[in-house]
Design an enzyme around this catalytic site. Structure first.
Site, PDB file in Angstrom:
ATOM      1  N   SER A  12       0.850  -1.190   0.000  1.00 47.90           N
ATOM      2  CA  SER A  12       0.000   0.000   0.000  1.00 47.90           C
ATOM      3  C   SER A  12       0.886   1.240   0.000  1.00 47.90           C
ATOM      4  O   SER A  12       1.698   1.432   0.915  1.00 47.90           O
ATOM      5  CB  SER A  12      -0.881   0.021   1.245  1.00 47.90           C
ATOM      6  OG  SER A  12      -1.385   1.333   1.417  1.00 47.90           O
ATOM      7  N   ASP A  39      -4.699   3.679  -1.755  1.00 49.42           N
ATOM      8  CA  ASP A  39      -5.742   3.990  -0.775  1.00 49.42           C
ATOM      9  C   ASP A  39      -6.267   5.408  -0.955  1.00 49.42           C
ATOM     10  O   ASP A  39      -5.550   6.379  -0.725  1.00 49.42           O
ATOM     11  CB  ASP A  39      -5.177   3.829   0.642  1.00 49.42           C
ATOM     12  CG  ASP A  39      -5.038   2.371   1.038  1.00 49.42           C
ATOM     13  OD1 ASP A  39      -6.014   1.614   0.877  1.00 49.42           O
ATOM     14  OD2 ASP A  39      -3.948   1.980   1.495  1.00 49.42           O
ATOM     15  N   MET A  41      -8.895   8.157   0.364  1.00 52.08           N
ATOM     16  CA  MET A  41      -9.684   8.478   1.569  1.00 52.08           C
ATOM     17  C   MET A  41     -10.221   9.896   1.465  1.00 52.08           C
ATOM     18  O   MET A  41      -9.515  10.796   0.997  1.00 52.08           O
ATOM     19  CB  MET A  41      -8.813   8.380   2.815  1.00 52.08           C
ATOM     20  CG  MET A  41      -8.133   7.032   2.979  1.00 52.08           C
ATOM     21  SD  MET A  41      -7.280   6.951   4.558  1.00 52.08           S
ATOM     22  CE  MET A  41      -6.452   5.367   4.388  1.00 52.08           C
ATOM     23  N   HIS A  70      -8.448   1.270  -3.808  1.00 47.76           N
ATOM     24  CA  HIS A  70      -9.352   1.019  -2.684  1.00 47.76           C
ATOM     25  C   HIS A  70     -10.012   2.340  -2.311  1.00 47.76           C
ATOM     26  O   HIS A  70      -9.360   3.232  -1.758  1.00 47.76           O
ATOM     27  CB  HIS A  70      -8.520   0.457  -1.515  1.00 47.76           C
ATOM     28  CG  HIS A  70      -9.281   0.199  -0.262  1.00 47.76           C
ATOM     29  ND1 HIS A  70      -8.660  -0.045   0.951  1.00 47.76           N
ATOM     30  CD2 HIS A  70     -10.618   0.133  -0.003  1.00 47.76           C
ATOM     31  CE1 HIS A  70      -9.571  -0.243   1.881  1.00 47.76           C
ATOM     32  NE2 HIS A  70     -10.765  -0.128   1.338  1.00 47.76           N
ATOM     33  N   MET A 141     -11.340  -6.109   5.552  1.00 52.68           N
ATOM     34  CA  MET A 141     -10.546  -5.153   6.330  1.00 52.68           C
ATOM     35  C   MET A 141     -10.245  -5.760   7.698  1.00 52.68           C
ATOM     36  O   MET A 141     -11.163  -6.143   8.436  1.00 52.68           O
ATOM     37  CB  MET A 141     -11.312  -3.846   6.542  1.00 52.68           C
ATOM     38  CG  MET A 141     -11.585  -3.023   5.302  1.00 52.68           C
ATOM     39  SD  MET A 141     -10.130  -2.475   4.401  1.00 52.68           S
ATOM     40  CE  MET A 141      -9.197  -1.596   5.639  1.00 52.68           C
ATOM     41  N   GLY A 146      -8.737   3.847   7.496  1.00 59.18           N
ATOM     42  CA  GLY A 146      -8.423   5.262   7.716  1.00 59.18           C
ATOM     43  C   GLY A 146      -6.947   5.526   7.899  1.00 59.18           C
ATOM     44  O   GLY A 146      -6.466   6.582   7.516  1.00 59.18           O
ATOM     45  N   PHE A 147      -6.227   4.563   8.458  1.00 59.27           N
ATOM     46  CA  PHE A 147      -4.818   4.811   8.761  1.00 59.27           C
ATOM     47  C   PHE A 147      -4.000   3.541   8.557  1.00 59.27           C
ATOM     48  O   PHE A 147      -4.509   2.433   8.780  1.00 59.27           O
ATOM     49  CB  PHE A 147      -4.657   5.267  10.220  1.00 59.27           C
ATOM     50  CG  PHE A 147      -5.444   6.515  10.520  1.00 59.27           C
ATOM     51  CD1 PHE A 147      -4.933   7.770  10.201  1.00 59.27           C
ATOM     52  CD2 PHE A 147      -6.711   6.429  11.080  1.00 59.27           C
ATOM     53  CE1 PHE A 147      -5.677   8.918  10.444  1.00 59.27           C
ATOM     54  CE2 PHE A 147      -7.461   7.577  11.334  1.00 59.27           C
ATOM     55  CZ  PHE A 147      -6.942   8.827  11.012  1.00 59.27           C
ATOM     56  N   ASP A 176      -6.698  -6.550   4.123  1.00 55.68           N
ATOM     57  CA  ASP A 176      -6.136  -5.198   4.198  1.00 55.68           C
ATOM     58  C   ASP A 176      -6.120  -4.710   5.641  1.00 55.68           C
ATOM     59  O   ASP A 176      -7.176  -4.502   6.244  1.00 55.68           O
ATOM     60  CB  ASP A 176      -6.969  -4.252   3.316  1.00 55.68           C
ATOM     61  CG  ASP A 176      -6.322  -2.891   3.165  1.00 55.68           C
ATOM     62  OD1 ASP A 176      -5.201  -2.693   3.663  1.00 55.68           O
ATOM     63  OD2 ASP A 176      -6.955  -2.021   2.527  1.00 55.68           O
ATOM     64  N   GLY A 178      -2.801  -4.348   8.875  1.00 56.09           N
ATOM     65  CA  GLY A 178      -2.017  -5.083   9.870  1.00 56.09           C
ATOM     66  C   GLY A 178      -1.428  -6.390   9.387  1.00 56.09           C
ATOM     67  O   GLY A 178      -1.093  -7.261  10.200  1.00 56.09           O
TER      68      GLY A 178
HETATM   69  C1  DX5 Z   1      -6.212   1.314   5.807  1.00 54.06           C
HETATM   70  C2  DX5 Z   1      -5.760   1.063   4.385  1.00 54.06           C
HETATM   71  C3  DX5 Z   1      -4.693   0.054   4.275  1.00 54.06           C
HETATM   72  C4  DX5 Z   1      -3.422   0.443   4.976  1.00 54.06           C
HETATM   73  C5  DX5 Z   1      -2.707  -0.781   5.407  1.00 54.06           C
HETATM   74  O1  DX5 Z   1      -7.340   2.113   5.815  1.00 54.06           O
HETATM   75  O2  DX5 Z   1      -6.836   0.641   3.582  1.00 54.06           O
HETATM   76  O3  DX5 Z   1      -4.429  -0.283   2.933  1.00 54.06           O
HETATM   77  O4  DX5 Z   1      -2.572   1.209   4.207  1.00 54.06           O
HETATM   78  O5  DX5 Z   1      -1.593  -0.377   6.140  1.00 54.06           O
HETATM   79  P1  DX5 Z   1      -0.879  -1.375   7.158  1.00 54.06           P
HETATM   80  O6  DX5 Z   1      -0.386  -2.530   6.358  1.00 54.06           O
HETATM   81  O7  DX5 Z   1       0.214  -0.522   7.711  1.00 54.06           O
HETATM   82  O8  DX5 Z   1      -1.906  -1.770   8.170  1.00 54.06           O
HETATM   83 ZN    ZN Z   2      -6.471  -0.251   1.545  1.00 47.33          ZN
END
Ligand code: DX5
Ligand code: ZN
Length: 225
Positions: A12, A39, A41, A70, A141, A146-147, A176, A178
């Site tokens: 990502s 990503d 947002m 996404h 997810m 969001g982060f 997606d 962690g």
């Molecule tokens: C979260 C995003 C993910 C995120 C994953 O809202 O959709 O794609 O970037 O980041 P990590 O792999 O650090 O959890």
């Molecule tokens: Zn994502």
């Protein structure tokens, strides 16, 4: 894009240097990325803002693998054409983003793009039961969107349930949030084939020192066998 269930690692770019996407993408692809996860947002559907279709168009020429977009935005439908024109190979919308996910998926496909549907951690697998025939990818997810860099929420049972609902249909299961070499194996055993990873791929590296990207990707790949 041909379909197969081999495990694909999708870094990502949320975890990359935002001032240098082109070079970051070239580096991470050279280091073994299978897809590039993008990503988007809006500060409304999720509490963070990244970028929109113009940025997607600008980075498209730098991606030689698969551009996996996404959308964490609401509404989705007014923007599908713009993201399709930006050159996305896959556009994924959230089932929670509006009342008409069926129409959204139809519209993505009508624009010549593979259609993905994402499920927040609190949304059950059954939410996609009636749309699988118009879906190319289900994104589970494993953090609240969001982060980047959040802790993983274990949802292997949801992945296994989706895998059995999908049966022989050519539908990817993407994870997606962690994803690491520690969290990935049980997800792949449960039926996932696309692993999005932000922090776990980009940690320790940079465009001037990209070899950690490769080591991180190989570590995840080795862990899932
Ligand atoms: C979260 C995003 C993910 C995120 C994953 O809202 O959709 O794609 O970037 O980041 P990590 O792999 O650090 O959890
Ligand atoms: Zn994502």
């Amino acid at each position: 894009m041909s379909f197969d269930r081999s495990v694909k690692i999708a870094p990502s770019i949320l975890a990359a240097d935002f001032s240098n996407f082109g070079e970051e993408i070239r580096c991470v692809e050279a280091q073994g990325a299978d897809w590039i996860h993008v990503d988007v947002m809006d500060g409304h559907f999720v509490p963070n803002i990244t970028f929109g279709p113009n940025t997607c168009s600008s980075i498209r020429p730098h991606i030689s693998t698969v551009m996996d977009v996404h959308l964490m935005i609401a509404p989705v439908d007014p923007y599908i054409e713009a993201f399709a024109e930006s050159g996305a190979d896959i556009i994924t919308a959230h089932v929670e983003a509006g009342p008409h996910i069926h129409r959204t998926l139809q519209s993505i496909r009508a624009n010549g793009v593979k259609a993905g549907v994402a499920l927040n951690p609190g949304t059950p697998a059954s939410a996609v039961a009636d749309i699988l025939d118009i879906t190319d990818l289900v994104c589970v997810m494993t953090v609240n969107p969001g982060f980047g860099g959040q802790s993983f929420i274990p949802l292997e049972d949801k992945v296994a349930e989706l895998r059995s609902m999908i049966g022989d249909r050519p539908i990817h299961i993407e994870i997606d949030g962690g994803v690491t070499a520690q969290t990935a194996p049980s997800l792949v055993r449960a039926g996932a084939d696309v692993l999005v990873a932000g922090s776990a791929v980009f940690k320790g590296g940079s465009v001037s020192n990209p070899s950690p990207y490769g080591a991180n990707i190989r570590e995840i790949r080795a862990a899932v066998g």
